[in-house]
Design a protein around this motif. Structure first.
Motif, PDB file in Angstrom:
ATOM      1  N   ARG A   1       2.189  11.495  -9.240  1.00 13.25           N
ATOM      2  CA  ARG A   1       3.298  10.643  -9.667  1.00 13.25           C
ATOM      3  C   ARG A   1       2.745   9.261 -10.016  1.00 13.25           C
ATOM      4  O   ARG A   1       2.026   8.658  -9.224  1.00 13.25           O
ATOM      5  CB  ARG A   1       4.295  10.523  -8.506  1.00 13.25           C
ATOM      6  CG  ARG A   1       5.513   9.733  -8.787  1.00 13.25           C
ATOM      7  CD  ARG A   1       6.443   9.675  -7.571  1.00 13.25           C
ATOM      8  NE  ARG A   1       6.896  11.005  -7.206  1.00 13.25           N
ATOM      9  CZ  ARG A   1       6.603  11.613  -6.063  1.00 13.25           C
ATOM     10  NH1 ARG A   1       5.874  11.024  -5.154  1.00 13.25           N
ATOM     11  NH2 ARG A   1       7.055  12.827  -5.807  1.00 13.25           N
TER      12      ARG A   1
ATOM     13  N   CYS B   1       2.351   5.607  -7.469  1.00 15.64           N
ATOM     14  CA  CYS B   1       2.608   6.111  -6.121  1.00 15.64           C
ATOM     15  C   CYS B   1       1.512   5.659  -5.161  1.00 15.64           C
ATOM     16  O   CYS B   1       1.711   4.760  -4.378  1.00 15.64           O
ATOM     17  CB  CYS B   1       2.749   7.630  -6.133  1.00 15.64           C
ATOM     18  SG  CYS B   1       3.093   8.326  -4.499  1.00 15.64           S
TER      19      CYS B   1
ATOM     20  N   ALA C   1       0.446   7.066  -2.507  1.00 17.56           N
ATOM     21  CA  ALA C   1       0.678   7.401  -1.099  1.00 17.56           C
ATOM     22  C   ALA C   1      -0.520   8.097  -0.468  1.00 17.56           C
ATOM     23  O   ALA C   1      -0.856   7.839   0.689  1.00 17.56           O
ATOM     24  CB  ALA C   1       1.930   8.273  -0.966  1.00 17.56           C
TER      25      ALA C   1
ATOM     26  N   TYR D   1      -0.950   1.014  -8.327  1.00 15.25           N
ATOM     27  CA  TYR D   1      -1.336   2.094  -7.419  1.00 15.25           C
ATOM     28  C   TYR D   1      -2.153   3.203  -8.082  1.00 15.25           C
ATOM     29  O   TYR D   1      -1.991   4.361  -7.750  1.00 15.25           O
ATOM     30  CB  TYR D   1      -0.114   2.684  -6.713  1.00 15.25           C
ATOM     31  CG  TYR D   1       0.630   1.672  -5.887  1.00 15.25           C
ATOM     32  CD1 TYR D   1       0.090   1.174  -4.715  1.00 15.25           C
ATOM     33  CD2 TYR D   1       1.874   1.215  -6.287  1.00 15.25           C
ATOM     34  CE1 TYR D   1       0.765   0.227  -3.960  1.00 15.25           C
ATOM     35  CE2 TYR D   1       2.560   0.268  -5.532  1.00 15.25           C
ATOM     36  CZ  TYR D   1       2.000  -0.213  -4.368  1.00 15.25           C
ATOM     37  OH  TYR D   1       2.669  -1.139  -3.636  1.00 15.25           O
TER      38      TYR D   1
ATOM     39  N   CYS E   1       4.091  15.366  -1.339  1.00 16.36           N
ATOM     40  CA  CYS E   1       4.526  14.334  -2.284  1.00 16.36           C
ATOM     41  C   CYS E   1       6.025  14.065  -2.236  1.00 16.36           C
ATOM     42  O   CYS E   1       6.462  12.977  -2.608  1.00 16.36           O
ATOM     43  CB  CYS E   1       4.128  14.721  -3.707  1.00 16.36           C
ATOM     44  SG  CYS E   1       2.341  14.818  -3.921  1.00 16.36           S
TER      45      CYS E   1
ATOM     46  N   ASP F   1       9.723  11.217  -4.030  1.00 14.38           N
ATOM     47  CA  ASP F   1       9.398   9.855  -4.471  1.00 14.38           C
ATOM     48  C   ASP F   1       8.290   9.284  -3.589  1.00 14.38           C
ATOM     49  O   ASP F   1       7.846   9.917  -2.631  1.00 14.38           O
ATOM     50  CB  ASP F   1      10.639   8.953  -4.458  1.00 14.38           C
ATOM     51  CG  ASP F   1      11.325   8.870  -3.111  1.00 14.38           C
ATOM     52  OD1 ASP F   1      10.649   8.947  -2.056  1.00 14.38           O
ATOM     53  OD2 ASP F   1      12.557   8.724  -3.097  1.00 14.38           O
ATOM     54  N   ARG F   2       7.841   8.090  -3.913  1.00 11.72           N
ATOM     55  CA  ARG F   2       6.722   7.459  -3.207  1.00 11.72           C
ATOM     56  C   ARG F   2       7.020   7.274  -1.718  1.00 11.72           C
ATOM     57  O   ARG F   2       6.177   7.539  -0.869  1.00 11.72           O
ATOM     58  CB  ARG F   2       6.417   6.111  -3.861  1.00 11.72           C
ATOM     59  CG  ARG F   2       5.262   5.380  -3.219  1.00 11.72           C
ATOM     60  CD  ARG F   2       4.954   4.087  -3.996  1.00 11.72           C
ATOM     61  NE  ARG F   2       3.738   3.499  -3.505  1.00 11.72           N
ATOM     62  CZ  ARG F   2       3.683   2.623  -2.508  1.00 11.72           C
ATOM     63  NH1 ARG F   2       4.789   2.212  -1.926  1.00 11.72           N
ATOM     64  NH2 ARG F   2       2.523   2.143  -2.101  1.00 11.72           N
TER      65      ARG F   2
END
Length: 84
Positions: free
Chosen positions: A4, A7, A9, A41, A65, A68-69
């Protein structure tokens, strides 16, 4: 599933126990990777010879995932805690 945009993450939530570029002692969980651009990111070393194998093996999937983030940070954080 593809990564994404905006993101990152997977570059924040998990710990990395091995040295990675810019982080010779590895990366603690919840700490932004030194190679992650803090504005959008994206990984600054993705696709280069310096890109770590541990990162290369971490593939995007719905179970980590989410939608969303924020959910990705939560899911990866929970996975990190459960496997510690």
């Amino acid at each position: 599933m593809n990564c994404r945009p905006n993101c990152g993450a997977c570059c924040i939530a998990p710990s990395i126990n091995n040295p990675i570029p810019g982080m010779p002692n590895g990366k603690p969980a919840g700490v932004m990777c030194a190679n992650l651009d803090p504005v959008d990111y994206h990984c600054r070393i993705w696709g280069t010879a310096d890109y770590p194998d541990v990162c290369r093996r971490f593939l995007p999937a719905a179970y980590v995932c989410g939608s969303d983030r924020e959910q990705a940070l939560k899911l990866i954080g929970e996975l990190e805690r459960s496997t510690k």
